[in-house]
Design a protein around this motif. Sequence first.
Motif, short mmCIF file in Angstrom:
data_model
loop_
_atom_site.label_atom_id
_atom_site.label_comp_id
_atom_site.label_asym_id
_atom_site.label_seq_id
_atom_site.Cartn_x
_atom_site.Cartn_y
_atom_site.Cartn_z
N MET A 16 0.84 -1.20 0.00
CA MET A 16 0.00 0.00 0.00
C MET A 16 0.87 1.25 0.00
N ILE A 17 1.80 1.21 -0.95
CA ILE A 17 2.64 2.38 -1.22
C ILE A 17 2.01 3.08 -2.43
N LEU A 315 -3.41 8.72 -2.77
CA LEU A 315 -2.40 8.47 -1.74
C LEU A 315 -2.51 9.54 -0.66
N PHE A 338 1.35 -4.90 6.17
CA PHE A 338 1.17 -3.82 5.19
C PHE A 338 2.51 -3.15 4.89
N THR A 339 2.84 -3.02 3.62
CA THR A 339 4.00 -2.21 3.25
C THR A 339 3.52 -0.81 2.93
N ILE A 340 3.98 0.17 3.71
CA ILE A 340 3.73 1.56 3.35
C ILE A 340 5.10 2.21 3.14
N ARG A 354 4.11 7.70 3.56
CA ARG A 354 3.14 7.77 2.46
C ARG A 354 2.38 6.46 2.31
N VAL A 355 1.10 6.58 2.05
CA VAL A 355 0.22 5.43 1.89
C VAL A 355 -0.46 5.54 0.53
N HIS A 357 -3.58 4.47 -1.76
CA HIS A 357 -4.93 3.87 -1.70
C HIS A 357 -5.58 4.06 -3.07
N LEU A 370 -5.86 -1.16 7.01
CA LEU A 370 -4.59 -0.45 7.22
C LEU A 370 -4.75 0.65 8.26
#
Lengths: 386, 386
Positions: A16-17, A315, A338-340, A354-355, A357, A370
């Motif tokens: 979720m980058i 994002l 979760f990878t952010i 940073r996320v 979406h 998340l």
Amino acid sequence: MSSPCPYKQPEHKLTMIPGPIEFSDPVLYAMSTPSQAHTSPEFIKTFQTTLQNLRKLFKSTDSKAQPYVLAGSGTLGWDVVGANLINPGDKVLVLSTGFFSDSFAECLKVYDANVDVITAEVGNVLPLDKIAEKLKSEKYTAITITHVDTSTAVVSDIKAISDVVKKESPETLIVVDGVCSVGVENLEFDAWGIDFALTASQKAIGVPAGLSIFYASERAVTKALDRKKDSSFFASMKKWTPIMKAYEGGSGAYFATPAVQTITALKVSLDEILGESLDARFAKHEEISTQFKNHLAKSGLKILPINEKVAAHGLSAVYFPEGINGADFLAKVAGKGFTIAGGIHKALVGKYFRVGHMGFSVYEGHVDKLAKAIDEALAEVGYKKQ
Amino acid sequence: MSSPCPYKQPEHKLTMIPGPIEFSDPVLYAMSTPSQAHTSPEFIKTFQTTLQNLRKLFKSTDSKAQPYVLAGSGTLGWDVVGANLINPGDKVLVLSTGFFSDSFAECLKVYDANVDVITAEVGNVLPLDKIAEKLKSEKYTAITITHVDTSTAVVSDIKAISDVVKKESPETLIVVDGVCSVGVENLEFDAWGIDFALTASQKAIGVPAGLSIFYASERAVTKALDRKKDSSFFASMKKWTPIMKAYEGGSGAYFATPAVQTITALKVSLDEILGESLDARFAKHEEISTQFKNHLAKSGLKILPINEKVAAHGLSAVYFPEGINGADFLAKVAGKGFTIAGGIHKALVGKYFRVGHMGFSVYEGHVDKLAKAIDEALAEVGYKKQ
């Protein structure tokens, strides 16, 4: 969102980058399509549909405008601009809202563009009057606008900027870096008078990385085709235009081998995206983005964009709260599956995260999960809401 | 050849053109790997192993030499040469054995190289004394050799040519287009003193199209890094060298997003390739190629290369027999479940066809089946052996 698919991806840490994003099962399954010749009837059909659907994605019905798909990445799209639309010495106005705008400027300088960069305050967009002032002061061959700068999560108002350009300097080509916008933010290529928009497969388009996707207006195509001296071979629109026209017209052609499997995945993803109206898709992303940002605010976190109006919907860039260790926090989030991403704006590295979406995650409820994981991770690194 | 794999590709028409080739189930399965961030520990490990194994594929142990993998295609590798190793005005000697050598020359001219092309008779390689003569007459910055020209199926003797260059002009960079050779013909990067070799994923390396793969010697890397004026952004070795070094060293880095899934497939394919000795692999390809060519000869067909000694082992270029309709013949072969290719050498279009016999198909018995299908198709279009 997906058609029946014999493949189900295994449980895994959710990416979720701000790209690469999560992909649907049918898209991933298309990546494993058995070999097809790049000029086989099967692949020609796939590529034809893909190009036709890209027109819809850019909200374009002008048959003289042209979609392109090359093996590459978003970055390659910058080279395409520099090598086809800019002649050495040409003035280019770069509107900078972050790291990626600045990198685009750096790329154009390689092609001997005479670049003026005007830089927004961090987390904000550029005031329209400042843009108008620059356009009045000089004759610019092109203006570049980063629709969403992935480093700051700021979204620029392309329509408003385009209106300014049309008024002050209608001959200036309007170039939009849509890498983190196409497929999540509204972009009306024809109606807004855009000349060139570029993106990549692994963002809101929802396809694994490996494709440079761009779209050019009639006058941009004409300029590229009339160009006297080529500045690139692989990134030459002169080379690629007849190839794209051939495939869209239903016949194969060869300049360099296309990424057959990734283009097949793009076909599947565009079918999914266009299965609902684009406006419904944009509204859905806005809704989930707003929910997520409201959740963050409730938890006491502050986003990087100076207000909601300039905050992108695909994002979020979010400051680490005071006193917590950012790396520890990101590791805790990763431990929850979760990878952010960390921040990459030069002035703020280490101060925010940073996320992403976009796409599949928005439709599959990943963003809510998340948000919960972020709260837990914050508590675990000792954060207490002030 | 393959490890246990939960995916089995469906029955399909076999792609036996000189690339894209058929892919193994594990390679295709890797294409559908769920999303991973390009800087995730999982992908860093994958890319690290891939780069380490590329050194083995090029038979190189020189730690100062450097492997690169970019999203792109083989063609992009030509731009890398033009943009990094050639300064405007530099003399380059292009040895042409077909369409692809000539296109490479065209690409280098875009980068303002002063190109001399010497062209072999169709179906033959260039005599070494002619190459020596040119090298004596002028100072060339680089010489380019197409190891296997995919348009003619002719294989050049890289070692012999390299020996001539080392003797006559040791400062000339030796650049090898290995698009249809790396993974099927012997290439000893260090031992033969090569400076730059380029290839693509979809040929003998056995991975879907979408990757430009190249390998540079210490002096080529140094030349690229010392370059004063960049001529490309996306194809810049200055940009990519630190990225490749980071990944091979076990950490992530960013210039442009790598094609995560296709690189994962490359990792799997290199594991398969290096599961036997490279020399055993080359011998196997030579054996199957010879069998296939002998079969064609027995059926009364004539190959395009003037003799077996200059005939490549990963593909065959074969004249249509007199009096048959080539298009009808190719359609008949397609009807039997095999895609083979028409000819593309300008002087001989419509007069010959091409068959790829590389990688998976060589190990899975596809070549024998195709040989039988070719005989049947020939009979069906009215061919009778003279």
